[in-house]
Design an enzyme around this catalytic site. Structure first.
Site, PDB file in Angstrom:
ATOM      1  N   TYR A   1      -2.145  -0.966  10.600  1.00 29.78           N
ATOM      2  CA  TYR A   1      -2.196  -1.271   8.861  1.00 29.78           C
ATOM      3  C   TYR A   1      -1.040  -0.877   8.212  1.00 29.78           C
ATOM      4  O   TYR A   1      -0.194  -1.416   7.476  1.00 29.78           O
ATOM      5  CB  TYR A   1      -3.480  -0.660   8.269  1.00 29.78           C
ATOM      6  CG  TYR A   1      -3.430  -0.894   6.992  1.00 29.78           C
ATOM      7  CD1 TYR A   1      -4.228  -2.142   6.337  1.00 29.78           C
ATOM      8  CD2 TYR A   1      -3.192   0.170   5.931  1.00 29.78           C
ATOM      9  CE1 TYR A   1      -4.266  -2.075   4.999  1.00 29.78           C
ATOM     10  CE2 TYR A   1      -3.328  -0.070   4.593  1.00 29.78           C
ATOM     11  CZ  TYR A   1      -4.070  -1.124   4.196  1.00 29.78           C
ATOM     12  OH  TYR A   1      -3.947  -1.388   2.873  1.00 29.78           O
ATOM     13  N   SER A  57       0.976  -1.204   0.163  1.00 27.77           N
ATOM     14  CA  SER A  57      -0.069   0.105   0.099  1.00 27.77           C
ATOM     15  C   SER A  57       1.017   1.169   0.154  1.00 27.77           C
ATOM     16  O   SER A  57       1.955   0.977   0.377  1.00 27.77           O
ATOM     17  CB  SER A  57      -0.941  -0.090   1.069  1.00 27.77           C
ATOM     18  OG  SER A  57      -1.936   1.290   1.627  1.00 27.77           O
TER      19      SER A  57
END
Length: 266
Positions: free
Chosen positions: A172, A157
């Site tokens: 995350y 990401s």
């Protein structure tokens, strides 16, 4: 598996992007990014083994049937080693080989760092890191035993490149940095088995997971849209081309790399 039945009328350079008859395992394959990857690869000729937690996938999963190849759904928890191993063993038996792997299953906890609970951290790392590690390990073992090589495409990401403050996604973020580190290490180890390992780092992509974040905090939509040069959210289909390239013979000298698909965010 070797490609077969490709028309000689297709230019050689285009043939390299086809994945006809390759068997690709996709975790999180019943929905979201995982399903988009599965569908795009199926349209390019791949056979798809999708793994997810749902008892059965939604009606949209049958879109794979229109692609002409073979597909099958397997219910499994990627954090449960014994269940996941049995599932990968079943896939290898059912399809005859495993040629590619996309560990796309992932979760996110959007909560300020000082309010993150131990469960938030444990759950996130279990799915986003341990689940990826185990999936790739089990699939790569099959590829190595076959002696045919293969390709792995992990999902990191933009959060695995820098802070996305004011988002509050510390667990995350840690997990996605971990994915990039894992890719670097195992790409080096698996090269001797002719297995390539790369990752993509999507930016803000319209998924059910992102929608839930924006619904919980409506101000986030404008923040997300203004976070990149294109001033919009991306679509999951806009990631498929990169995944297809990395899964195909168009990228046979590419391993250990991460590719940003983020509209100019980083």
């Amino acid at each position: 598996m070797a490609q077969s039945g490709i028309s000689s009328s297709i230019p050689e350079v285009i043939q390299k992007f086809l994945v006809k008859d390759k068997v690709v395992v996709v975790t999180g394959g019943a929905r979201g990014l995982g399903f988009s990857f599965a569908l795009g690869l199926a349209q390019a000729g791949a056979n798809i083994a999708a793994i997810d937690l749902d008892v059965a996938p939604g009606p949209h999963f049958e879109r794979l049937s229109q692609c002409g190849g073979k597909h099958r759904y397997y219910r499994a928890d990627v954090t449960n080693y014994e269940v996941l191993k049995a599932t990968i063993d079943s896939i290898a038996r059912d399809f005859g080989s495993i040629d590619g792997c996309i560990p796309a299953a992932g979760i996110i906890r959007d909560r300020p760092f000082l309010q993150h609970t131990p469960e938030d951290l444990i759950d996130t790392m279990n799915v986003n890191v341990i689940g990826v590690f185990l999936t790739v390990q089990l699939c790569a073992a099959k590829m190595s035993a076959q002696g045919t090589g293969g390709s792995v495409v992990c999902i990191s990401s933009t959060a695995g490149h820098r802070s996305l403050f004011p988002q509050t996604i510390s667990a995350y973020t840690a997990s996605k940095y971990a994915v990039r580190g894992l890719v670097k290490q195992i790409a080096s180890e698996l090269a001797q088995h002719k297995i390539r390992v790369n990752s993509i780092s999507p930016g803000v992509i319209k998924t059910d997971m992102l929608e839930s974040v924006m619904q919980a905090n409506p101000t986030r939509r404008k923040l997300f849209e203004s976070s990149n040069a294109m001033q919009r959210l991306g679509n999951s289909e806009e990631l498929v081309g990169m995944v297809l390239c990395l899964m195909s013979d168009a990228s046979t000298f590419t391993t250990g790399q991460d590719f940003l698909v983020d509209g100019g965010q980083i």
